[in-house]
Scaffold this motif. Sequence first.
Motif, PDB file in Angstrom:
ATOM      1  N   ARG A  85      -7.564  -5.857   8.641  1.00 55.89           N
ATOM      2  CA  ARG A  85      -7.344  -4.464   9.031  1.00 55.89           C
ATOM      3  C   ARG A  85      -5.841  -4.206   9.039  1.00 55.89           C
ATOM      4  O   ARG A  85      -5.051  -5.125   9.279  1.00 55.89           O
ATOM      5  CB  ARG A  85      -7.926  -4.195  10.425  1.00 55.89           C
ATOM      6  N   PRO A  86      -5.413  -2.958   8.792  1.00 57.93           N
ATOM      7  CA  PRO A  86      -3.986  -2.657   8.879  1.00 57.93           C
ATOM      8  C   PRO A  86      -3.425  -3.066  10.243  1.00 57.93           C
ATOM      9  O   PRO A  86      -4.081  -2.915  11.268  1.00 57.93           O
ATOM     10  CB  PRO A  86      -3.940  -1.137   8.688  1.00 57.93           C
ATOM     11  N   ARG A  87      -2.234  -3.601  10.243  1.00 57.62           N
ATOM     12  CA  ARG A  87      -1.579  -4.100  11.455  1.00 57.62           C
ATOM     13  C   ARG A  87      -1.497  -2.997  12.514  1.00 57.62           C
ATOM     14  O   ARG A  87      -1.116  -1.854  12.225  1.00 57.62           O
ATOM     15  CB  ARG A  87      -0.182  -4.594  11.100  1.00 57.62           C
ATOM     16  N   VAL A  88      -1.822  -3.335  13.751  1.00 57.79           N
ATOM     17  CA  VAL A  88      -1.701  -2.393  14.868  1.00 57.79           C
ATOM     18  C   VAL A  88      -1.211  -3.161  16.091  1.00 57.79           C
ATOM     19  O   VAL A  88      -1.675  -4.275  16.368  1.00 57.79           O
ATOM     20  CB  VAL A  88      -3.043  -1.671  15.155  1.00 57.79           C
ATOM     21  N   ARG A  89      -0.246  -2.570  16.797  1.00 53.06           N
ATOM     22  CA  ARG A  89       0.313  -3.175  17.994  1.00 53.06           C
ATOM     23  C   ARG A  89       0.562  -2.084  19.038  1.00 53.06           C
ATOM     24  O   ARG A  89       0.722  -0.910  18.708  1.00 53.06           O
ATOM     25  CB  ARG A  89       1.656  -3.877  17.693  1.00 53.06           C
ATOM     26  N   GLU A 114       5.543  -0.690   8.551  1.00 50.15           N
ATOM     27  CA  GLU A 114       6.616   0.269   8.835  1.00 50.15           C
ATOM     28  C   GLU A 114       6.703   0.611  10.319  1.00 50.15           C
ATOM     29  O   GLU A 114       7.618   1.305  10.752  1.00 50.15           O
ATOM     30  CB  GLU A 114       6.396   1.569   8.048  1.00 50.15           C
ATOM     31  N   GLN A 115       5.724   0.123  11.108  1.00 51.03           N
ATOM     32  CA  GLN A 115       5.660   0.387  12.550  1.00 51.03           C
ATOM     33  C   GLN A 115       5.706   1.893  12.846  1.00 51.03           C
ATOM     34  O   GLN A 115       6.466   2.372  13.676  1.00 51.03           O
ATOM     35  CB  GLN A 115       6.777  -0.343  13.293  1.00 51.03           C
ATOM     36  N   THR A 116       4.847   2.595  12.121  1.00 52.17           N
ATOM     37  CA  THR A 116       4.736   4.043  12.330  1.00 52.17           C
ATOM     38  C   THR A 116       4.217   4.329  13.729  1.00 52.17           C
ATOM     39  O   THR A 116       3.233   3.739  14.182  1.00 52.17           O
ATOM     40  CB  THR A 116       3.762   4.645  11.291  1.00 52.17           C
ATOM     41  N   LYS A 117       4.878   5.244  14.425  1.00 53.92           N
ATOM     42  CA  LYS A 117       4.481   5.561  15.796  1.00 53.92           C
ATOM     43  C   LYS A 117       3.207   6.391  15.801  1.00 53.92           C
ATOM     44  O   LYS A 117       3.069   7.351  15.045  1.00 53.92           O
ATOM     45  CB  LYS A 117       5.607   6.305  16.518  1.00 53.92           C
ATOM     46  N   GLY A 203      -0.007 -11.428   4.725  1.00 51.57           N
ATOM     47  CA  GLY A 203       1.230 -11.398   5.482  1.00 51.57           C
ATOM     48  C   GLY A 203       1.120 -10.610   6.773  1.00 51.57           C
ATOM     49  O   GLY A 203       0.076 -10.575   7.425  1.00 51.57           O
ATOM     50  N   LEU A 204       2.224  -9.960   7.140  1.00 45.74           N
ATOM     51  CA  LEU A 204       2.299  -9.233   8.407  1.00 45.74           C
ATOM     52  C   LEU A 204       1.822  -7.791   8.280  1.00 45.74           C
ATOM     53  O   LEU A 204       1.841  -7.054   9.258  1.00 45.74           O
ATOM     54  CB  LEU A 204       3.738  -9.255   8.930  1.00 45.74           C
ATOM     55  N   ASP A 205       1.412  -7.404   7.086  1.00 50.06           N
ATOM     56  CA  ASP A 205       0.950  -6.028   6.893  1.00 50.06           C
ATOM     57  C   ASP A 205      -0.439  -5.802   7.469  1.00 50.06           C
ATOM     58  O   ASP A 205      -0.838  -4.669   7.709  1.00 50.06           O
ATOM     59  CB  ASP A 205       0.915  -5.674   5.406  1.00 50.06           C
ATOM     60  N   HIS A 206      -1.199  -6.892   7.661  1.00 47.88           N
ATOM     61  CA  HIS A 206      -2.584  -6.784   8.113  1.00 47.88           C
ATOM     62  C   HIS A 206      -2.853  -7.755   9.251  1.00 47.88           C
ATOM     63  O   HIS A 206      -2.172  -8.776   9.400  1.00 47.88           O
ATOM     64  CB  HIS A 206      -3.553  -7.081   6.959  1.00 47.88           C
ATOM     65  N   ASP A 207      -3.851  -7.431  10.040  1.00 49.43           N
ATOM     66  CA  ASP A 207      -4.391  -8.344  11.040  1.00 49.43           C
ATOM     67  C   ASP A 207      -5.662  -8.961  10.476  1.00 49.43           C
ATOM     68  O   ASP A 207      -6.420  -8.302   9.757  1.00 49.43           O
ATOM     69  CB  ASP A 207      -4.717  -7.606  12.340  1.00 49.43           C
TER      70      ASP A 207
END
Length: 344
Positions: A85-89, A114-117, A203-207
């Motif tokens: 899934r797309p990365r989410v934090r 891109e750490q979009t808010k 990579g870091l783009d996805h979880d």
Amino acid sequence: MDFPEQVAQLPQPYADSFATLPQRTTAPQSWMVRVAAAKYHWYDLIAGFAEKTDIRDPIGRYMRRMQFELEATAHKRHLFFAVTRPRVRFDITGAVQWGFFSLKLTLPLLLGPEQTKESITVELKVPFAATLKKPAVSLTENFISLNWGGLVEVFSVHDLLQTYAHTLKLPSTVAYVGQTRDPDSRLARGRLPALHKLRAQYGLDHDTLILVVGLDVAVSCAEGDPAALAHNEHPLTSDMLEAERTDVIEAALIRYFEGATPRWRATDERKARAARLTAVQAANNLVQYTIDLALPPAETGCYSQLGSEFTSAAQRHLLSCYVADGQARVATMPLPTPTKGGRA
């Protein structure tokens, strides 16, 4: 090294799958496969967590529970899907806001590389043991802790998105299908080679999440279900039957979600699977099997909507399958029209 020796180096169940299998029935069999249970685990937390967890800390206890649950699956024949899934934090620099006179909580998020808010608003559910009307909220990148006085609830960001209704929608993409049965418990320890390769590519783009799925197999056969007798009279035979059925179902789901030439599968593994399918199909006189892959619906968030680069996302996948020339052949079936009062 000749082929049998190569096969011996493969993970279970393929290493011991080449002996001639005893005939299960002379009458043709067909199977109906349904989902009995399903649960997500966030694999990245285990694969990237080198330190020993502190069970005195609520997040540490959460991590240990997840490891225990995955270790328990190593003794069972479940299937699992590696789902990206797309990365989410959580955005620990953002503001946490409460709604007036309610338990509506607005939480800041960061999406993608891109750490979009972004933000979501969820309405909390008060646990039975709570002694406070509103919990104290604490955020890390991966976790939210809710201190209700009488207890502390811990949710990973993916847990929260599955538990509480919201409007954020991110795709769940199946990248790999496997089995949980593993004496070395590599899944729970973050040591599964195929998933290392998968995570390295995304990579870091996805979880990467692990969806563990328990299956129920109903057998249609004029001579009855061989497993029904084997369960009481020959437990070892019962285990062998379960292994055979899991292998055949896994093969169909690999074909459906990973395509005709799965990128994460070595040539030896594909050969081993072909030989195994041929033996199991002949021993069980298996004519056809249907897989009804339907997950319990999530409120929002698309966690129950599974797709891949080879198939469109859907909450329910109805598949007609058979084995030919050592390969699982899979065709999608139209979904029946729901009847009044329930699903078809």
